[in-house]
Design a protein around this motif. Structure first.
Motif: not given
Length: 116
Positions: A25-53
């Motif tokens: 919600s909000g200024s959604t028309f300005s979004i260029n890319y949406i990604g799903w990230y995940r972070q497991a305990p003790g690990k760095q956050r990583e990109l799982v999947a992404g979708l461009s405009r």
């Protein structure tokens, strides 16, 4: 400004499926890319999947063929992550992220737990 709310996480057995949702919600028309990230305990956050405009998608090697990112055709402000053939190593907090120019916005995350 963009606000992101994830939902759909939970506990599932290995081999099962879940569908995560990210409502923007909000200024959604300005979004260029949406990604799903995940972070497991003790690990760095990583990109799982992404979708461009423009509709291009990209996936982490570990989820290719199992996860699918998509946009709701009726509600352009909702992005899904369909997760099939889940494995215990998919257990993590999953976050939705929106990119507007050079600024990133994050949701609060949703927990996904896969039991063996």
């Amino acid at each position: 400004q963009v606000q992101l709310v994830e939902s759909g996480g939970g506990l599932v057995q290995a081999g099962g499926s879940l569908r995560l949702s990210c409502a923007a919600s909000g200024s959604t028309f300005s979004i260029n890319y949406i990604g799903w990230y995940r972070q497991a305990p003790g690990k760095q956050r990583e990109l799982v999947a992404g979708l461009s405009r423009g509709g291009s998608t990209n996936y982490a090697d570990s989820v290719k063929g199992r996860f699918t990112i998509s946009r709701d055709n009726a509600k352009n402000t909702v992005v899904y992550l369909q997760m099939n053939s889940l494995k215990p190593e998919d257990t993590a907090v999953y976050y939705c992220n929106a990119l507007i120019l050079d600024r990133r916005y994050w949701g609060q995350g949703t927990q996904v737990t896969v039991s063996s």
